[in-house]
Scaffold this motif. Sequence first.
Motif, short mmCIF file in Angstrom:
data_model
loop_
_atom_site.label_atom_id
_atom_site.label_comp_id
_atom_site.label_asym_id
_atom_site.label_seq_id
_atom_site.Cartn_x
_atom_site.Cartn_y
_atom_site.Cartn_z
N PRO A 148 0.81 -1.23 0.00
CA PRO A 148 0.00 0.00 0.00
C PRO A 148 0.85 1.28 0.00
O PRO A 148 0.48 2.26 -0.65
N TYR A 149 1.99 1.26 0.70
CA TYR A 149 2.84 2.45 0.74
C TYR A 149 3.58 2.64 -0.59
O TYR A 149 3.75 3.78 -1.04
N GLN A 150 3.99 1.54 -1.20
CA GLN A 150 4.68 1.66 -2.49
C GLN A 150 3.75 2.21 -3.57
O GLN A 150 4.15 3.08 -4.35
N THR A 151 2.53 1.70 -3.62
CA THR A 151 1.60 2.19 -4.64
C THR A 151 1.18 3.63 -4.35
O THR A 151 0.91 4.39 -5.29
N ALA A 152 1.14 4.02 -3.08
CA ALA A 152 0.85 5.41 -2.76
C ALA A 152 1.96 6.33 -3.25
O ALA A 152 1.69 7.41 -3.80
N VAL A 153 3.21 5.91 -3.09
CA VAL A 153 4.33 6.71 -3.58
C VAL A 153 4.30 6.80 -5.10
O VAL A 153 4.57 7.86 -5.68
N ILE A 154 3.96 5.69 -5.76
CA ILE A 154 3.87 5.71 -7.22
C ILE A 154 2.77 6.68 -7.66
O ILE A 154 2.95 7.47 -8.61
N ARG A 155 1.63 6.61 -6.99
CA ARG A 155 0.53 7.53 -7.31
C ARG A 155 0.95 8.98 -7.15
O ARG A 155 0.76 9.81 -8.06
N ILE A 156 1.53 9.30 -6.03
CA ILE A 156 1.94 10.68 -5.76
C ILE A 156 3.04 11.10 -6.72
O ILE A 156 3.04 12.21 -7.26
N PHE B 144 10.98 1.80 5.64
CA PHE B 144 11.50 3.13 5.32
C PHE B 144 10.37 4.08 4.94
O PHE B 144 10.37 5.25 5.36
N LEU B 145 9.40 3.61 4.16
CA LEU B 145 8.29 4.47 3.76
C LEU B 145 7.43 4.86 4.96
O LEU B 145 6.92 5.98 5.03
N ARG B 146 7.26 3.93 5.90
CA ARG B 146 6.50 4.27 7.11
C ARG B 146 7.21 5.34 7.92
O ARG B 146 6.58 6.29 8.41
N ARG B 147 8.53 5.19 8.06
CA ARG B 147 9.29 6.23 8.77
C ARG B 147 9.21 7.55 8.03
O ARG B 147 9.10 8.62 8.66
N LEU B 148 9.27 7.50 6.71
CA LEU B 148 9.15 8.72 5.92
C LEU B 148 7.80 9.38 6.14
O LEU B 148 7.71 10.61 6.27
N GLY B 149 6.74 8.58 6.19
CA GLY B 149 5.42 9.13 6.46
C GLY B 149 5.31 9.73 7.85
O GLY B 149 4.68 10.77 8.04
N ASP B 150 5.93 9.07 8.83
CA ASP B 150 5.92 9.60 10.20
C ASP B 150 6.67 10.93 10.27
O ASP B 150 6.23 11.87 10.94
N TRP B 151 7.81 11.02 9.59
CA TRP B 151 8.56 12.28 9.57
C TRP B 151 7.74 13.40 8.93
O TRP B 151 7.71 14.52 9.43
N ALA B 152 7.07 13.07 7.82
CA ALA B 152 6.25 14.08 7.15
C ALA B 152 5.09 14.52 8.04
O ALA B 152 4.75 15.71 8.09
N ALA B 153 4.47 13.56 8.75
CA ALA B 153 3.35 13.91 9.63
C ALA B 153 3.81 14.80 10.78
O ALA B 153 3.14 15.78 11.14
#
Length: 408
Positions: A22-30, A361-370
Amino acid sequence: MSRFTLAVSRGTARVTESALGPYQTAVIRIGFAATWLLFLLREIPHRQELYGPDGPWSWDLAEQLIGANGAFTALMWSDGQLWFEAVYALGVLTSLLLMLGWRTRTMSVLFMVGVLSLQNRSVFMGDGGDNVLHLMCIYLVFTRCGQVWSLDARRARRAHEARARGERVTDRTGPVLWGVLGSALFAVTAAGRLDGDWLVPALLWGVWVGQALWWLAGRLTRTGQPRILLDLIANILHNGALLVIMAEACLIYATAGWYKIQGSRWQDGTAVYYPLHLDYFSPWPALADLLSASGTMVMLITYGTVIVQVAFPFTLLHRRVKSVLLAVMITEHAVIAVVLGLPFFSLAMIAADAVFLPTSFLRRLGDWAARARGRLFRRGRPKVPAQRRPDAAERPGDSEQTHVGFTA
């Protein structure tokens, strides 16, 4: 039960029970939506020359080519200026909404329509990044790319919380959007505008019918079996599309690397030198001269590029090596964006590479952004002093001190 049978059973359950990555496809979408959005915004002053009815690639030439290959483009439905501006605006709007994750299933289809309409109108105006975007916009239609980091995910979470409180949740926007777009699709099909290649009309009608079945299964059926079946089909399509995206990225790097091996300039280690001295690819001549001043540096970059591209598909099973090569390739594309002046090609390739990024890594990236977003919004809010307790006795002088504290 044998180990092989057990492994097949577990694999089948994993593919059908959930939408993977789910995080990979979200990054692709964005990533791809942002790439196309930034490109369209940058080319607003030049949109007429690129895709307009009076551009260098004239209406008659485009009509002859599309008549031969059957490619889909809504820009060939009319040669009016107003229609061109409407399609261009649709491309900008759908890119923004898809990036934000609003009604991602519908926006992914409209995003595909916008990309194909503009690119197929003037096929000689693109580069390698456009080719990647051309393919990925079709694959995105099959993915459930709004599970995380989207307005859809936030709306689903709020609806779940409301149902937990016993409140009734009604979605009015979805049916209205479905009805409006369905009417437009009926009109376009009846007018014979979708008589070319079958793929795009099949996708449009398939998604429209699928959305209707999804709504009916959730509203009119008494049992949850139809919804479970549709959810299973959606998971299979999503996971299959995710696999195709990964295979496409590997194929791009593998073919690029093996073709480079056959070139004499890549074999003698001088291939990188030449694009650095082309005026078209030198937005920063001083930087290009600095990179090409050392023959050893040019040789290392040339051979390193070939090695990384050829080796990458074979390193996917080794997490650490794959992560290192991913970092190298993303850095390489960032350098290409700056040194050679190809930002959108680089953004498209980085978005394609993101499918291999680790979930942790993507989860940590999302936490940093939040957290960064939370700090930013907290800084913009006015500070409100804490209220005094009602039972607190007011001592002499407290009123004056409180007044001074509020006005300081």
